[in-house]
Design a protein around this motif. Structure first.
Motif, PDB file in Angstrom:
ATOM      1  N   ARG A  83      -3.317 -24.485   4.161  1.00 56.99           N
ATOM      2  CA  ARG A  83      -4.413 -24.329   3.207  1.00 56.99           C
ATOM      3  C   ARG A  83      -3.861 -23.680   1.951  1.00 56.99           C
ATOM      4  NH1 ARG A  83      -8.812 -22.135   7.421  1.00 56.99           N
ATOM      5  NH2 ARG A  83      -9.401 -24.144   8.250  1.00 56.99           N
ATOM      6  N   ALA A  84      -4.410 -24.103   0.812  1.00 49.82           N
ATOM      7  CA  ALA A  84      -3.994 -23.535  -0.473  1.00 49.82           C
ATOM      8  C   ALA A  84      -5.228 -23.210  -1.294  1.00 49.82           C
ATOM      9  CB  ALA A  84      -3.109 -24.517  -1.216  1.00 49.82           C
ATOM     10  N   THR A  85      -5.179 -22.106  -2.019  1.00 51.99           N
ATOM     11  CA  THR A  85      -6.269 -21.699  -2.900  1.00 51.99           C
ATOM     12  C   THR A  85      -5.719 -21.600  -4.313  1.00 51.99           C
ATOM     13  OG1 THR A  85      -7.204 -20.406  -1.094  1.00 51.99           O
ATOM     14  CG2 THR A  85      -8.033 -19.958  -3.284  1.00 51.99           C
ATOM     15  N   THR A  86      -6.392 -22.288  -5.246  1.00 49.43           N
ATOM     16  CA  THR A  86      -5.959 -22.270  -6.638  1.00 49.43           C
ATOM     17  C   THR A  86      -7.143 -21.891  -7.525  1.00 49.43           C
ATOM     18  OG1 THR A  86      -6.446 -24.630  -6.855  1.00 49.43           O
ATOM     19  CG2 THR A  86      -4.198 -24.033  -6.284  1.00 49.43           C
ATOM     20  N   PRO A  87      -6.889 -21.250  -8.647  1.00 48.82           N
ATOM     21  CA  PRO A  87      -7.978 -20.878  -9.557  1.00 48.82           C
ATOM     22  C   PRO A  87      -8.513 -22.073 -10.323  1.00 48.82           C
ATOM     23  CG  PRO A  87      -5.894 -19.943 -10.298  1.00 48.82           C
ATOM     24  CD  PRO A  87      -5.628 -20.680  -9.048  1.00 48.82           C
TER      25      PRO A  87
END
Length: 72
Positions: free
Chosen positions: A68-72
């Motif tokens: 999983r990846a979280t980006t702004p």
């Protein structure tokens, strides 16, 4: 003194210009303001999908979540 509180007219609130205040528990267990934020945006979260097949059923692909990846 009303209700035992004294008003301090010389106190400066460093967080008064922020719309949001982030509170965290201190060492004594009481919450305290540690950060002020004036603008908040949404985060995008993406999840990679890994395809795999079960041991006896090779005709069907199964899908499972991976990184999983979280980006702004």
């Amino acid at each position: 003194m009303a209700n035992g509180f004294v008003k301090n007219a010389h106190r400066v609130d460093p967080y008064k210009n922020f719309k949001f205040r982030v509170k965290m528990k201190g060492a004594d267990g009481n919450p305290r303001v540690v950060l002020g934020v004036s603008k908040v945006g949404a985060l995008k979260r993406t999840t990679e999908v890994v395809k795999h097949r079960s041991g006896g059923d090779n005709s069907t692909d199964h899908k499972s979540p991976a990184a999983r990846a979280t980006t702004p």
